[in-house]
Design a protein around this motif. Structure first.
Motif, PDB file in Angstrom:
ATOM      1  N   ASP A   1     -15.318  -5.907  -8.709  1.00 19.51           N
ATOM      2  CA  ASP A   1     -16.329  -6.921  -9.042  1.00 19.51           C
ATOM      3  C   ASP A   1     -17.640  -6.632  -8.319  1.00 19.51           C
ATOM      4  O   ASP A   1     -18.719  -6.840  -8.873  1.00 19.51           O
ATOM      5  CB  ASP A   1     -15.822  -8.323  -8.691  1.00 19.51           C
ATOM      6  CG  ASP A   1     -14.705  -8.787  -9.610  1.00 19.51           C
ATOM      7  OD1 ASP A   1     -14.528  -8.181 -10.687  1.00 19.51           O
ATOM      8  OD2 ASP A   1     -13.988  -9.732  -9.234  1.00 19.51           O
ATOM      9  N   LYS A   2     -17.571  -6.171  -7.087  1.00 21.40           N
ATOM     10  CA  LYS A   2     -18.786  -5.849  -6.339  1.00 21.40           C
ATOM     11  C   LYS A   2     -19.483  -4.618  -6.902  1.00 21.40           C
ATOM     12  O   LYS A   2     -20.699  -4.518  -6.872  1.00 21.40           O
ATOM     13  CB  LYS A   2     -18.458  -5.619  -4.854  1.00 21.40           C
ATOM     14  CG  LYS A   2     -18.081  -6.867  -4.114  1.00 21.40           C
ATOM     15  CD  LYS A   2     -17.742  -6.540  -2.672  1.00 21.40           C
ATOM     16  CE  LYS A   2     -17.279  -7.805  -1.945  1.00 21.40           C
ATOM     17  NZ  LYS A   2     -16.892  -7.505  -0.562  1.00 21.40           N
ATOM     18  N   GLY A   3     -18.727  -3.707  -7.441  1.00 25.20           N
ATOM     19  CA  GLY A   3     -19.285  -2.486  -7.996  1.00 25.20           C
ATOM     20  C   GLY A   3     -19.980  -2.699  -9.323  1.00 25.20           C
ATOM     21  O   GLY A   3     -20.844  -1.932  -9.734  1.00 25.20           O
ATOM     22  N   MET A   4     -19.663  -3.774 -10.023  1.00 25.30           N
ATOM     23  CA  MET A   4     -20.276  -4.018 -11.331  1.00 25.30           C
ATOM     24  C   MET A   4     -21.612  -4.544 -11.167  1.00 25.30           C
ATOM     25  O   MET A   4     -22.534  -4.845 -11.050  1.00 25.30           O
ATOM     26  CB  MET A   4     -19.449  -5.009 -12.138  1.00 25.30           C
ATOM     27  CG  MET A   4     -18.134  -4.445 -12.555  1.00 25.30           C
ATOM     28  SD  MET A   4     -17.276  -5.675 -13.515  1.00 25.30           S
ATOM     29  CE  MET A   4     -16.525  -4.654 -14.706  1.00 25.30           C
TER      30      MET A   4
ATOM     31  N   GLU B   1      -8.666  -4.709  -4.380  1.00 17.81           N
ATOM     32  CA  GLU B   1      -9.166  -3.770  -5.390  1.00 17.81           C
ATOM     33  C   GLU B   1      -9.980  -4.506  -6.445  1.00 17.81           C
ATOM     34  O   GLU B   1     -11.017  -4.010  -6.898  1.00 17.81           O
ATOM     35  CB  GLU B   1      -8.006  -3.010  -6.043  1.00 17.81           C
ATOM     36  CG  GLU B   1      -7.377  -1.981  -5.141  1.00 17.81           C
ATOM     37  CD  GLU B   1      -6.186  -1.280  -5.768  1.00 17.81           C
ATOM     38  OE1 GLU B   1      -5.803  -1.617  -6.912  1.00 17.81           O
ATOM     39  OE2 GLU B   1      -5.630  -0.398  -5.098  1.00 17.81           O
ATOM     40  N   LYS B   2      -9.552  -5.696  -6.826  1.00 26.10           N
ATOM     41  CA  LYS B   2     -10.285  -6.496  -7.817  1.00 26.10           C
ATOM     42  C   LYS B   2     -11.640  -6.904  -7.236  1.00 26.10           C
ATOM     43  O   LYS B   2     -12.665  -6.847  -7.937  1.00 26.10           O
ATOM     44  CB  LYS B   2      -9.459  -7.738  -8.187  1.00 26.10           C
ATOM     45  CG  LYS B   2     -10.115  -8.641  -9.176  1.00 26.10           C
ATOM     46  CD  LYS B   2     -10.253  -7.981 -10.519  1.00 26.10           C
ATOM     47  CE  LYS B   2     -10.814  -8.998 -11.520  1.00 26.10           C
ATOM     48  NZ  LYS B   2     -11.313  -8.366 -12.702  1.00 26.10           N
ATOM     49  N   GLU B   3     -11.689  -7.299  -5.968  1.00 21.03           N
ATOM     50  CA  GLU B   3     -12.951  -7.664  -5.329  1.00 21.03           C
ATOM     51  C   GLU B   3     -13.882  -6.470  -5.269  1.00 21.03           C
ATOM     52  O   GLU B   3     -15.099  -6.605  -5.523  1.00 21.03           O
ATOM     53  CB  GLU B   3     -12.699  -8.200  -3.917  1.00 21.03           C
ATOM     54  CG  GLU B   3     -12.083  -9.555  -3.858  1.00 21.03           C
ATOM     55  CD  GLU B   3     -11.728  -9.995  -2.434  1.00 21.03           C
ATOM     56  OE1 GLU B   3     -12.059  -9.254  -1.476  1.00 21.03           O
ATOM     57  OE2 GLU B   3     -11.140 -11.073  -2.291  1.00 21.03           O
TER      58      GLU B   3
ATOM     59  N   GLU C   1      -2.006  -8.548  -2.049  1.00 21.75           N
ATOM     60  CA  GLU C   1      -3.252  -8.482  -1.285  1.00 21.75           C
ATOM     61  C   GLU C   1      -4.051  -7.237  -1.642  1.00 21.75           C
ATOM     62  O   GLU C   1      -5.274  -7.299  -1.779  1.00 21.75           O
ATOM     63  CB  GLU C   1      -2.953  -8.507   0.218  1.00 21.75           C
ATOM     64  CG  GLU C   1      -2.476  -9.840   0.724  1.00 21.75           C
ATOM     65  CD  GLU C   1      -2.106  -9.819   2.196  1.00 21.75           C
ATOM     66  OE1 GLU C   1      -2.459  -8.837   2.899  1.00 21.75           O
ATOM     67  OE2 GLU C   1      -1.451 -10.770   2.644  1.00 21.75           O
ATOM     68  N   LEU C   2      -3.375  -6.123  -1.827  1.00 16.42           N
ATOM     69  CA  LEU C   2      -4.055  -4.890  -2.215  1.00 16.42           C
ATOM     70  C   LEU C   2      -4.694  -5.032  -3.591  1.00 16.42           C
ATOM     71  O   LEU C   2      -5.838  -4.600  -3.801  1.00 16.42           O
ATOM     72  CB  LEU C   2      -3.068  -3.720  -2.206  1.00 16.42           C
ATOM     73  CG  LEU C   2      -3.627  -2.359  -2.577  1.00 16.42           C
ATOM     74  CD1 LEU C   2      -4.698  -1.936  -1.584  1.00 16.42           C
ATOM     75  CD2 LEU C   2      -2.516  -1.327  -2.643  1.00 16.42           C
TER      76      LEU C   2
END
Length: 115
Positions: free
Chosen positions: A112-115, A107-109, A102-103
């Motif tokens: 992705d939002k930061g890109m 972190e992947k989400e 889950e962590l």
């Protein structure tokens, strides 16, 4: 049952009770986990103070000596505790793996939002 074994059982059980009580006071063991050890120590004290109980069960179960019955009972109780601990460790391992997954997803989400 020999007097030496009876004394060893009493001293060992009282020592175990003392250790468990100190660990509970220092909050190093949960009370629910300490109940097992207290019950085992009380059983050993009962067998040492009232050896007739050990003689009865040794005869009932076919042991040649009550001391063999006591040792076998200790081994069985330890195996039961070991099995319960293995089950707890297995559950905790699954929870740690699930939390790590889950962590990693969070972190992947966030990446992705930061890109």
């Amino acid at each position: 049952m020999s007097p030496v074994l009876r004394v060893v059982l009493i001293v060992g059980s009282l020592l175990a009770l003392w250790v468990v009580i100190n660990r509970v006071r220092k909050k190093k063991i949960r009370i629910a986990d300490s109940v097992y050890w207290v019950v085992c120590a009380v059983l050993m004290i009962l067998f040492a103070v009232f050896p007739g109980i050990a003689f009865f069960f040794a005869g009932l179960l076919g042991f040649l000596s009550p001391s063999n019955f006591v040792f076998c009972m200790i081994i069985v109780l330890m195996l039961v505790k070991l099995f319960n601990m293995a089950c707890d460790i297995s559950k905790l391992t699954d929870k740690v793996e699930q939390l790590a997954q889950e962590l990693a997803l969070h972190e992947k989400e966030n990446e992705d939002k930061g890109m």
